[in-house]
Every structure is written in C-alpha cells, then in structure tokens.
Write a protein that holds these residues in place. Structure first.
Motif, short mmCIF file in Angstrom:
data_model
loop_
_atom_site.label_atom_id
_atom_site.label_comp_id
_atom_site.label_asym_id
_atom_site.label_seq_id
_atom_site.Cartn_x
_atom_site.Cartn_y
_atom_site.Cartn_z
N HIS A 1 25.46 -3.27 1.43
CA HIS A 1 24.39 -3.82 2.27
C HIS A 1 24.45 -3.22 3.67
O HIS A 1 25.52 -2.88 4.18
N GLN A 2 23.29 -3.11 4.30
CA GLN A 2 23.20 -2.58 5.66
C GLN A 2 24.14 -3.29 6.62
O GLN A 2 24.80 -2.66 7.45
N ASP A 3 24.22 -4.62 6.52
CA ASP A 3 25.09 -5.38 7.43
C ASP A 3 26.55 -4.97 7.28
O ASP A 3 27.29 -4.91 8.27
N ASP A 4 26.99 -4.71 6.04
CA ASP A 4 28.37 -4.30 5.84
C ASP A 4 28.60 -2.86 6.30
O ASP A 4 29.68 -2.54 6.81
N GLY B 1 28.30 3.94 -0.67
CA GLY B 1 27.59 3.82 -1.92
C GLY B 1 26.10 3.73 -1.64
O GLY B 1 25.64 4.01 -0.53
N GLY B 2 25.33 3.32 -2.63
CA GLY B 2 23.88 3.18 -2.44
C GLY B 2 23.57 2.12 -1.39
O GLY B 2 24.19 1.05 -1.38
N LEU B 3 22.65 2.42 -0.50
CA LEU B 3 22.35 1.55 0.64
C LEU B 3 21.19 0.60 0.31
O LEU B 3 20.16 1.03 -0.22
N PHE B 4 21.36 -0.69 0.66
CA PHE B 4 20.27 -1.63 0.47
C PHE B 4 20.31 -2.69 1.56
O PHE B 4 21.26 -2.78 2.34
N GLY B 5 19.26 -3.48 1.60
CA GLY B 5 19.19 -4.57 2.58
C GLY B 5 17.87 -4.61 3.30
O GLY B 5 17.28 -3.57 3.59
N GLY C 1 20.60 10.47 14.32
CA GLY C 1 19.83 9.89 13.24
C GLY C 1 19.68 8.39 13.39
O GLY C 1 20.39 7.62 12.76
N CYS C 2 18.73 7.96 14.26
CA CYS C 2 18.52 6.53 14.49
C CYS C 2 17.41 6.02 13.58
O CYS C 2 16.31 5.69 14.03
N GLY C 3 17.69 5.98 12.29
CA GLY C 3 16.72 5.52 11.32
C GLY C 3 17.07 4.14 10.78
O GLY C 3 17.48 3.25 11.52
N TRP C 4 16.96 3.99 9.45
CA TRP C 4 17.14 2.69 8.80
C TRP C 4 18.49 2.08 9.12
O TRP C 4 18.60 0.87 9.35
N LEU C 5 19.54 2.88 9.16
CA LEU C 5 20.88 2.38 9.50
C LEU C 5 21.24 2.64 10.95
O LEU C 5 21.86 1.79 11.60
N GLY C 6 20.85 3.78 11.48
CA GLY C 6 21.25 4.14 12.84
C GLY C 6 20.69 3.23 13.91
O GLY C 6 21.39 2.92 14.89
N PHE C 7 19.44 2.78 13.74
CA PHE C 7 18.82 1.94 14.78
C PHE C 7 19.51 0.58 14.90
O PHE C 7 19.93 0.19 16.00
N PRO C 8 19.70 -0.17 13.79
CA PRO C 8 20.42 -1.45 13.94
C PRO C 8 21.88 -1.27 14.34
O PRO C 8 22.46 -2.14 15.00
#
Length: 253
Positions: free
Chosen positions: A172-175, A142-146, A8-15
């Motif tokens: 946050h995505q970075d965390d 928790g809920g993902l944002f960023g 799953g290289c999407g919103w979180l997986g790719f970065p």
C-alpha cells in the motif's frame, strides 16, 4: 532537518514529499509536466521541470543531502549521466526505487539473496550499488496500490484473472511512505530491501474480492495459466527497520 530532492513527484512521490515536509524537512520535487509545477509549489515543494533524458539536470535540484529516485525509466545511459552528476553534487545518500520484477518467477520464496534477471532495471540497481561516491539504498517494491489505484481495476483483459493459483506481492502507498521515512530517519544506507506486505493470498482469492469492490463481478479464472509465481519475503527490512505494516493482511484490506 535535511534537504531532500525527489526525482519524480507523482502518485508516490507527491504524498511522500508532504510527509517529509510535515517532519520539517526541506523538499524539492521534479515533474515532467509544466502544469504540475504550480501544484508542487502550492504544497511548499520547490518545483523543478526535469526529464531524465536531459543531458544536464539542474544543479540546484541536486543541491541536497538526500536524493530519492522515483521514476519508471529504464534508460541505462540516462542513469549513467544522472549518477555522474550526483557524484559532483552535494548529495550524500540516494534511495533508488526498484521493483520485485527483477526476480524471475521461481515458484518459491524470494529473498534479497535470490538471483535476479538480466534486465535493465537490475543493471541500473548495480550502477547505484557499485558507486562509491555516495551511499545508496535500493528498495524493491512489490505492486503498488492504494487510494485511487484500486487493485480491482488491475485485471483488465476480458475480466480474466491470470495465474489464479499464484500469489500476490503488493504494498500500500501508506506503507511505501512509512518504509522510506524509516530509512531516512534511521540512516539505513548501502542496503537492498524487498518491500511488500507480509501476506501473500492467492491471486484468485484476492482479485475476486477486490473486483467485487468496484462492481466487476464474476471474473474468469484463466484455465490456460501455467500458474508460475514468486513469494517475495519482506523479512529483512521488517527486522532491520523494526517496521510494522499499516496494511499487512491483504485479505483484510
């Protein structure tokens, strides 16, 4: 260097893949969209077209040291097939990304020891947790944002904020990436962690602030809300990983 596969290289997986590459790891990434294969390859991520309901997942994709499962599917039978294939692969460790939605709203502080609901997600967690062929660590985000996922756009229905007196459990995505990197670097396996920012402002305060950032002014506080909530404690993983948040105070974000 380790060989790491990300399902799953999407919103979180790719970065996350990019961060792992920067640390010298070899990364394989999956997508369900043919058009994205080129994007993965151009980022030096070995690309694979994989659907979780496939009867057989590429054995080459599973020819890694670590598998990170970053998909939203709650198809229990598909996960049983996936785990069966992991058992016969070279995968030694799995990180399964779950969600704090496994906890019911209890109007209290919730820890990893708190009871979960009887949901498909909780059942999938247990499939990984009870397996003895490989190590598993489960992260309940928790809920993902960023970045382009802006909290001010999360409230859509009639501009009305439900449960305004409830509390926020976001990360946050970075965390997210920082926590996943820390687990891999520190070899923290066979654990379950709650992962969200260690601040929990009221929903009304937070979303009024965030909606103003995207020019959505004068939100309505739902007067009919029962204001049920849960406050997710991240103390366990902060202690175990010695993790310092990049975005700790959500009211300062």
């Amino acid at each position: 260097m380790q060989n790491i596969s990300i399902l799953g290289c999407g919103w979180l997986g790719f970065p996350l893949a990019e961060a792992l590459l920067a640390k010298g790891h070899a990364v394989k990434g999956s997508t369900t969209t043919e058009d994205k294969l080129i994007e993965l390859e151009s980022a030096n991520i070995s690309p694979y077209l994989i659907h979780t309901n496939d009867d057989i997942i590429s054995s080459e994709f599973l020819n890694s040291d670590i598998l990170i499962v970053l998909i939203t599917s709650k198809d229990i039978e598909s996960f049983k097939r996936l785990i069966g294939q992991i058992e016969t692969s070279s995968i030694q460790s799995v990180i399964y990304i779950s969600s704090t939605s496994v906890y019911p709203s209890s109007n209290s502080v919730v820890t990893e020891e708190s009871p979960t609901n009887d949901s498909p997600l909780a059942q999938i967690e247990n499939l990984f947790r009870r397996n003895t062929s490989f190590q598993s660590t489960i992260i309940r985000f928790g809920g993902l944002f960023g970045y382009h996922r802006k909290p001010g756009n999360f409230i859509r229905s009639h501009n009305t904020i439900p449960n305004p007196e409830g509390f926020i459990n976001l990360i946050h995505q970075d965390d997210c990436i920082g926590i996943l990197m820390a687990i891999i670097e520190q070899n923290i396996w066979n654990e379950t962690f709650n992962a969200c920012a260690d601040s929990h402002p009221k929903r009304a305060d937070f979303y009024i602030k965030e909606m103003a950032k995207v020019d959505r002014l004068r939100p309505i506080l739902d007067p009919e809300s029962e204001n049920t909530y849960k406050i997710i404690s991240p103390k366990k993983f902060i202690s175990v990983l010695h993790y310092t948040f990049k975005y700790s105070n959500l009211m300062d974000y």
